[in-house]
Design a protein around this motif. Structure first.
Motif, PDB file in Angstrom:
ATOM      1  N   MET A  59       0.831  -1.201   0.000  1.00 12.55           N
ATOM      2  CA  MET A  59       0.000   0.000   0.000  1.00 12.55           C
ATOM      3  C   MET A  59       0.872   1.260   0.000  1.00 12.55           C
ATOM      4  SD  MET A  59      -3.369  -0.923   2.272  1.00 12.55           S
ATOM      5  CE  MET A  59      -2.482  -1.193   3.783  1.00 12.55           C
ATOM      6  N   LYS A  60       1.994   1.215   0.709  1.00 12.46           N
ATOM      7  CA  LYS A  60       2.900   2.363   0.737  1.00 12.46           C
ATOM      8  C   LYS A  60       3.468   2.616  -0.663  1.00 12.46           C
ATOM      9  CE  LYS A  60       5.472   3.348   4.267  1.00 12.46           C
ATOM     10  NZ  LYS A  60       6.475   3.332   5.340  1.00 12.46           N
ATOM     11  N   ILE A  61       3.842   1.558  -1.352  1.00  9.26           N
ATOM     12  CA  ILE A  61       4.348   1.685  -2.723  1.00  9.26           C
ATOM     13  C   ILE A  61       3.260   2.249  -3.631  1.00  9.26           C
ATOM     14  CG2 ILE A  61       5.133   0.396  -4.752  1.00  9.26           C
ATOM     15  CD1 ILE A  61       6.540  -1.511  -2.727  1.00  9.26           C
ATOM     16  N   ALA A  62       2.052   1.730  -3.490  1.00  9.47           N
ATOM     17  CA  ALA A  62       0.928   2.225  -4.311  1.00  9.47           C
ATOM     18  C   ALA A  62       0.695   3.710  -4.052  1.00  9.47           C
ATOM     19  CB  ALA A  62      -0.329   1.419  -4.018  1.00  9.47           C
ATOM     20  N   ASP A  63       0.758   4.131  -2.805  1.00 14.87           N
ATOM     21  CA  ASP A  63       0.557   5.543  -2.478  1.00 14.87           C
ATOM     22  C   ASP A  63       1.626   6.414  -3.123  1.00 14.87           C
ATOM     23  OD1 ASP A  63      -1.678   4.914  -0.973  1.00 14.87           O
ATOM     24  OD2 ASP A  63      -0.593   4.928   0.945  1.00 14.87           O
ATOM     25  N   ILE A  64       2.870   5.964  -3.089  1.00 15.82           N
ATOM     26  CA  ILE A  64       3.972   6.722  -3.683  1.00 15.82           C
ATOM     27  C   ILE A  64       3.791   6.852  -5.200  1.00 15.82           C
ATOM     28  CG2 ILE A  64       6.457   6.659  -4.189  1.00 15.82           C
ATOM     29  CD1 ILE A  64       6.783   5.366  -1.356  1.00 15.82           C
ATOM     30  N   VAL A  65       3.454   5.755  -5.843  1.00 20.21           N
ATOM     31  CA  VAL A  65       3.281   5.760  -7.294  1.00 20.21           C
ATOM     32  C   VAL A  65       2.094   6.633  -7.697  1.00 20.21           C
ATOM     33  CG1 VAL A  65       2.702   4.327  -9.285  1.00 20.21           C
ATOM     34  CG2 VAL A  65       4.376   3.526  -7.632  1.00 20.21           C
TER      35      VAL A  65
END
Length: 71
Positions: A59-65
């Motif tokens: 989820m953190k990666i998705a938020d960054i992207v």
């Protein structure tokens, strides 16, 4: 103008941007479903904590992207 030499590149850029927007929308839906699954797992208990940690990382990666793509 339509017959301008750069029109082809303009059209390519618009198509690419449309694809990025479509991918971001798909990522938003996926991220929300992952968050819901994580919440269910947390409430149910007894699941492998590694899954929850991996879900949080995803989820953190998705938020960054999504933040990069929607600037």
């Amino acid at each position: 103008p339509v017959d301008h030499w750069g029109q082809r590149f303009w059209d390519i850029g618009r198509e690419e941007r449309a694809l990025v927007e479509e991918l971001v929308e798909a990522l938003k839906v996926t991220r929300e479903n992952l968050r819901a699954c994580q919440g269910t797992i947390h409430l149910a208990g007894g699941f492998d904590p590694a899954y929850v940690s991996e879900a949080q990382a995803a989820m953190k990666i998705a938020d960054i992207v999504m933040a990069k793509a929607t600037r």
